[in-house]
Design a protein around this motif. Structure first.
Motif, PDB file in Angstrom:
ATOM      1  N   LEU A  57      39.914   7.968  31.577  1.00 26.82           N
ATOM      2  CA  LEU A  57      40.404   8.476  32.857  1.00 26.82           C
ATOM      3  C   LEU A  57      39.335   9.359  33.478  1.00 26.82           C
ATOM      4  N   LYS A  74      39.194  12.007  36.448  1.00 27.24           N
ATOM      5  CA  LYS A  74      40.010  12.756  37.412  1.00 27.24           C
ATOM      6  C   LYS A  74      39.051  13.433  38.393  1.00 27.24           C
ATOM      7  N   LYS A 112      41.947  12.213  43.148  1.00 25.13           N
ATOM      8  CA  LYS A 112      42.032  10.808  42.750  1.00 25.13           C
ATOM      9  C   LYS A 112      41.991  10.735  41.241  1.00 25.13           C
ATOM     10  N   ILE A 113      42.621   9.704  40.699  1.00 23.75           N
ATOM     11  CA  ILE A 113      42.445   9.464  39.278  1.00 23.75           C
ATOM     12  C   ILE A 113      42.075   8.002  39.095  1.00 23.75           C
ATOM     13  N   ILE A 114      41.067   7.768  38.305  1.00 27.13           N
ATOM     14  CA  ILE A 114      40.573   6.404  38.135  1.00 27.13           C
ATOM     15  C   ILE A 114      40.675   6.047  36.660  1.00 27.13           C
ATOM     16  N   GLU A 115      41.479   5.018  36.390  1.00 25.52           N
ATOM     17  CA  GLU A 115      41.666   4.546  35.020  1.00 25.52           C
ATOM     18  C   GLU A 115      40.664   3.429  34.785  1.00 25.52           C
ATOM     19  N   ILE A 116      39.867   3.572  33.754  1.00 27.23           N
ATOM     20  CA  ILE A 116      38.815   2.585  33.507  1.00 27.23           C
ATOM     21  C   ILE A 116      38.913   2.062  32.083  1.00 27.23           C
ATOM     22  N   GLU A 117      38.960   0.758  31.967  1.00 30.22           N
ATOM     23  CA  GLU A 117      38.872   0.111  30.656  1.00 30.22           C
ATOM     24  C   GLU A 117      37.391  -0.139  30.403  1.00 30.22           C
ATOM     25  N   ILE A 118      36.882   0.505  29.371  1.00 29.19           N
ATOM     26  CA  ILE A 118      35.436   0.417  29.152  1.00 29.19           C
ATOM     27  C   ILE A 118      35.139  -0.223  27.803  1.00 29.19           C
ATOM     28  N   ILE A 138      28.175   6.802  29.982  1.00 27.81           N
ATOM     29  CA  ILE A 138      28.304   5.757  31.008  1.00 27.81           C
ATOM     30  C   ILE A 138      29.175   6.249  32.161  1.00 27.81           C
ATOM     31  N   LEU A 139      30.278   6.900  31.826  1.00 28.16           N
ATOM     32  CA  LEU A 139      31.213   7.323  32.874  1.00 28.16           C
ATOM     33  C   LEU A 139      30.648   8.469  33.707  1.00 28.16           C
ATOM     34  N   ALA A 179      28.369   6.802  36.084  1.00 28.30           N
ATOM     35  CA  ALA A 179      29.142   6.115  37.129  1.00 28.30           C
ATOM     36  C   ALA A 179      29.741   7.123  38.114  1.00 28.30           C
ATOM     37  N   LEU A 191      31.547   7.319  41.845  1.00 27.71           N
ATOM     38  CA  LEU A 191      32.968   7.671  41.910  1.00 27.71           C
ATOM     39  C   LEU A 191      33.236   8.976  42.654  1.00 27.71           C
TER      40      LEU A 191
END
Lengths: 82, 82
Positions: free
Chosen positions: B4, B6, B40-46, B57-58, B61, B66
């Motif tokens: 996640l 945030k 905002k909240i961004i759910e990422i499958e990594i 990595i996040l 990104a 983001l």
């Protein structure tokens, strides 16, 4: 007390913002990133001294205004204050 | 693994969406609600098997795409899978 309402698109609902982020990240070379969903998070300072009452108020607020229950799910949490 | 990101407006940055929600809730009678901030909240499958590499990595990104670091802060977490 501080509370968080996390609002995400329901599974199966089209999420164009999430898809756009996913495509952009992949184009930028982030090949490890597989699936992106974008939601909202709402931080609320609530004048209430216990989590039980605060949760009732926040559920009410989410149902009435914050979330669109047709396409979104919400989750209420109470982060520990630092 | 699931992650996640945030993303919240920095303290002191104008947050018109949060203010609008706050005013609407107060008008609806939620007088206990004092201060609202929307992010905002961004759910990422990594595709990554350890949190350390995933975090690198996040962060990359988030810095590149983001978050807008001039006005936003981000926070990366790895929720436990149910």
């Amino acid at each position: 007390m501080k509370s968080l309402v996390k609002i995400m698109p329901k599974k199966g609902v089209l999420d164009p913002q999430g898809k756009a982020i996913e495509n952009s990240l992949n184009q930028l070379g982030f090949s490890e990133i597989k699936e992106v969903t974008q939601g909202k998070i709402i931080e609320i300072e609530i004048d209430c001294d216990n989590e039980k009452d605060a949760r009732v108020i926040l559920e009410n607020a989410s149902n009435k205004l914050l979330a669109n229950l047709v396409i979104e799910d919400y989750e209420i949490t109470f982060p520990k204050e630092d």
